[in-house]
Design a protein around this motif. Sequence first.
Motif, mmCIF file in Angstrom:
data_model
loop_
_atom_site.group_PDB
_atom_site.id
_atom_site.type_symbol
_atom_site.label_atom_id
_atom_site.label_comp_id
_atom_site.label_asym_id
_atom_site.label_seq_id
_atom_site.Cartn_x
_atom_site.Cartn_y
_atom_site.Cartn_z
ATOM 1 N N GLY A 186 30.377 -7.098 -0.845
ATOM 2 C CA GLY A 186 29.975 -6.611 -2.158
ATOM 3 C C GLY A 186 30.381 -7.498 -3.308
ATOM 4 O O GLY A 186 30.063 -7.198 -4.463
ATOM 5 N N ASP A 187 31.079 -8.606 -3.019
ATOM 6 C CA ASP A 187 31.511 -9.527 -4.069
ATOM 7 C C ASP A 187 30.597 -10.744 -4.079
ATOM 8 O O ASP A 187 30.280 -11.296 -3.019
ATOM 9 N N VAL A 188 30.193 -11.178 -5.265
ATOM 10 C CA VAL A 188 29.242 -12.279 -5.398
ATOM 11 C C VAL A 188 29.939 -13.526 -5.921
ATOM 12 O O VAL A 188 30.703 -13.469 -6.889
ATOM 13 N N VAL A 189 29.681 -14.651 -5.274
ATOM 14 C CA VAL A 189 30.087 -15.970 -5.755
ATOM 15 C C VAL A 189 28.811 -16.742 -6.058
ATOM 16 O O VAL A 189 27.961 -16.920 -5.180
ATOM 17 N N CYS A 190 28.664 -17.193 -7.293
ATOM 18 C CA CYS A 190 27.445 -17.902 -7.687
ATOM 19 C C CYS A 190 27.568 -19.413 -7.512
ATOM 20 O O CYS A 190 26.626 -20.069 -7.070
ATOM 21 N N ASP A 191 28.718 -19.965 -7.879
ATOM 22 C CA ASP A 191 28.940 -21.408 -7.803
ATOM 23 C C ASP A 191 29.526 -21.748 -6.439
ATOM 24 O O ASP A 191 30.744 -21.858 -6.274
ATOM 25 N N LEU A 192 28.654 -21.932 -5.462
ATOM 26 C CA LEU A 192 29.115 -22.186 -4.098
ATOM 27 C C LEU A 192 29.669 -23.595 -3.915
ATOM 28 O O LEU A 192 30.348 -23.864 -2.922
ATOM 29 N N LYS A 193 29.409 -24.480 -4.875
ATOM 30 C CA LYS A 193 29.959 -25.831 -4.778
ATOM 31 C C LYS A 193 31.468 -25.826 -4.958
ATOM 32 O O LYS A 193 32.189 -26.576 -4.292
ATOM 33 N N HIS A 194 31.963 -24.985 -5.855
ATOM 34 C CA HIS A 194 33.380 -24.996 -6.196
ATOM 35 C C HIS A 194 34.143 -23.764 -5.713
ATOM 36 O O HIS A 194 35.376 -23.778 -5.711
ATOM 37 N N HIS A 195 33.438 -22.721 -5.347
ATOM 38 C CA HIS A 195 34.102 -21.460 -5.009
ATOM 39 C C HIS A 195 33.591 -20.914 -3.683
ATOM 40 O O HIS A 195 32.518 -21.270 -3.216
ATOM 41 N N GLY A 196 34.386 -20.021 -3.106
ATOM 42 C CA GLY A 196 33.982 -19.361 -1.875
ATOM 43 C C GLY A 196 34.191 -20.224 -0.647
ATOM 44 O O GLY A 196 34.745 -21.324 -0.693
ATOM 45 N N GLY A 197 33.761 -19.699 0.482
ATOM 46 C CA GLY A 197 33.967 -20.370 1.758
ATOM 47 C C GLY A 197 35.253 -19.921 2.415
ATOM 48 O O GLY A 197 36.085 -19.230 1.819
ATOM 49 N N ASP A 198 35.428 -20.312 3.657
ATOM 50 C CA ASP A 198 36.546 -19.814 4.461
ATOM 51 C C ASP A 198 37.915 -20.075 3.843
ATOM 52 O O ASP A 198 38.815 -19.242 3.961
ATOM 53 N N ASP A 199 38.097 -21.232 3.204
ATOM 54 C CA ASP A 199 39.417 -21.584 2.681
ATOM 55 C C ASP A 199 39.681 -21.022 1.289
ATOM 56 O O ASP A 199 40.791 -21.152 0.765
ATOM 57 N N THR B 241 27.232 -16.080 -13.185
ATOM 58 C CA THR B 241 28.599 -16.127 -12.672
ATOM 59 C C THR B 241 28.985 -14.765 -12.119
ATOM 60 O O THR B 241 28.489 -13.732 -12.583
ATOM 61 N N GLY B 242 29.882 -14.788 -11.140
ATOM 62 C CA GLY B 242 30.430 -13.553 -10.593
ATOM 63 C C GLY B 242 31.895 -13.383 -10.934
ATOM 64 O O GLY B 242 32.594 -12.611 -10.279
ATOM 65 N N ILE B 243 32.379 -14.086 -11.970
ATOM 66 C CA ILE B 243 33.811 -14.081 -12.278
ATOM 67 C C ILE B 243 34.299 -12.733 -12.803
ATOM 68 O O ILE B 243 35.482 -12.415 -12.701
ATOM 69 N N ASP B 244 33.408 -11.933 -13.342
ATOM 70 C CA ASP B 244 33.810 -10.648 -13.933
ATOM 71 C C ASP B 244 34.027 -9.618 -12.828
ATOM 72 O O ASP B 244 33.142 -8.838 -12.489
ATOM 73 N N LYS B 245 35.226 -9.625 -12.252
ATOM 74 C CA LYS B 245 35.544 -8.721 -11.149
ATOM 75 C C LYS B 245 36.042 -7.381 -11.692
ATOM 76 O O LYS B 245 36.817 -7.338 -12.650
ATOM 77 N N LYS C 13 52.479 -4.220 -2.783
ATOM 78 C CA LYS C 13 51.242 -3.498 -2.504
ATOM 79 C C LYS C 13 50.083 -4.062 -3.315
ATOM 80 O O LYS C 13 50.269 -4.866 -4.240
ATOM 81 N N LEU C 14 48.874 -3.607 -2.958
ATOM 82 C CA LEU C 14 47.686 -3.909 -3.739
ATOM 83 C C LEU C 14 47.535 -2.865 -4.832
ATOM 84 O O LEU C 14 47.505 -1.667 -4.552
ATOM 85 N N LEU C 15 47.426 -3.319 -6.061
ATOM 86 C CA LEU C 15 47.124 -2.396 -7.152
ATOM 87 C C LEU C 15 45.633 -2.133 -7.236
ATOM 88 O O LEU C 15 45.208 -1.030 -7.584
ATOM 89 N N SER C 16 44.838 -3.163 -6.931
ATOM 90 C CA SER C 16 43.389 -2.981 -6.971
ATOM 91 C C SER C 16 42.705 -4.018 -6.102
ATOM 92 O O SER C 16 43.241 -5.096 -5.838
ATOM 93 N N VAL C 17 41.507 -3.654 -5.651
ATOM 94 C CA VAL C 17 40.593 -4.570 -4.973
ATOM 95 C C VAL C 17 39.401 -4.719 -5.907
ATOM 96 O O VAL C 17 38.810 -3.722 -6.341
ATOM 97 N N ASN C 18 39.042 -5.976 -6.222
ATOM 98 C CA ASN C 18 38.088 -6.233 -7.301
ATOM 99 C C ASN C 18 36.901 -7.060 -6.802
ATOM 100 O O ASN C 18 37.096 -8.068 -6.116
ATOM 101 N N VAL C 19 35.703 -6.639 -7.166
ATOM 102 C CA VAL C 19 34.508 -7.394 -6.799
ATOM 103 C C VAL C 19 33.640 -7.592 -8.039
ATOM 104 O O VAL C 19 33.758 -6.857 -9.021
ATOM 105 N N GLY C 20 32.789 -8.601 -7.975
ATOM 106 C CA GLY C 20 31.927 -8.913 -9.111
ATOM 107 C C GLY C 20 30.482 -9.085 -8.691
ATOM 108 O O GLY C 20 30.187 -9.410 -7.538
ATOM 109 N N GLN C 21 29.602 -8.883 -9.646
ATOM 110 C CA GLN C 21 28.174 -9.094 -9.448
ATOM 111 C C GLN C 21 27.710 -10.268 -10.306
ATOM 112 O O GLN C 21 28.361 -10.626 -11.289
#
Length: 222
Positions: free
Chosen positions: A52-65, A24-28, A2-10
Motif C-alpha cells: 500500500g506504500d508508493v515509491v515514485c522515484d525508483l532510481k533513488h528510492h525503494g528496492g530490497d536494500d 512523489t510518495g514522500i507524504d506518508k 516499539k512502533l508508534l506508527s506504520v506509515n504509507v504514502g500515495q
Amino acid sequence: MKLLSVNVGQARPVPYTSHPDGLTGIDKRPVEGPVMVSAPGPKGIAGSGLAGDVVCDLKHHGGDDQAVYAFAREDLDDWERELGRTLANGCFGENITTDGLDVSGALIGERWRIGPAVVLQVTSGRVPCRTFQGHLGEPGWVRRFTRKAATGAYLRVIEPGEIRAGDAVEILHRPGHGVTAAMEFRATTTERELLPRLLAAGDDLHPEALAAARKYVAEQAR
C-alpha cells in the motif's frame, strides 16, 4: 522499544520533485491495522517493502536494500523543538516511526524483530533530497539535515510478515564493527575520509555505499 506508527504514502503531484511526472510518495500517513512487509525486489524496478506504500522515484528510492525507512520519534521531537512546529509521525517520509530506539545509531547489519514475525536489517542512512526539502518547506533543509546527521535508517527485509502500530521492536543481533547508519551517511556525503571504515560492515552495507568505500580505498592506494 516499539512502533508508534506504520506509515504509507500515495503518489501525489507536487511542484518540487524531479520525477518526470511531478509525482512523489514522500507524504506518508499513519495507517490502522496490519501492514504486510516483504522484500520488494531490485532497486530501479521495485518500490517499497510495505503493502500500500508508493515509491515514485525508483532510481533513488525503494528496492530490497531500501525496503523500509525508519525514523525515531525522539529525533522528530528534537526537530520540533528546533523548527518550532509540529511534526507528525510519517512526515519525514518514514515507513515506521519508533519509540525508544536509537535509529541513527543503529549498526549496519543490526537486525530487528518487529512484532511476532518480521525481521529487518539496517543497511544505510538516508540522504536528503530536494523533494524532502520541498515537502518540509524549510529553507536550507538539505544542509540542516545533513549537518545534524540524525538520518534514520533504511532496512532490508529478512523475514516478511505483518506489522502494526504498537508492535514491540527487539534487537536480535548487533554487530561489533561500530559502523552506524549515521556514520555511513557521513562517510558517503561530508566526511569521505570515513569511507574505509565502512568496509568493516561488509555485505551488510548498502551495495552503493560498499562500492563507494571500495573505490575510495583503491584510489587512495594508487
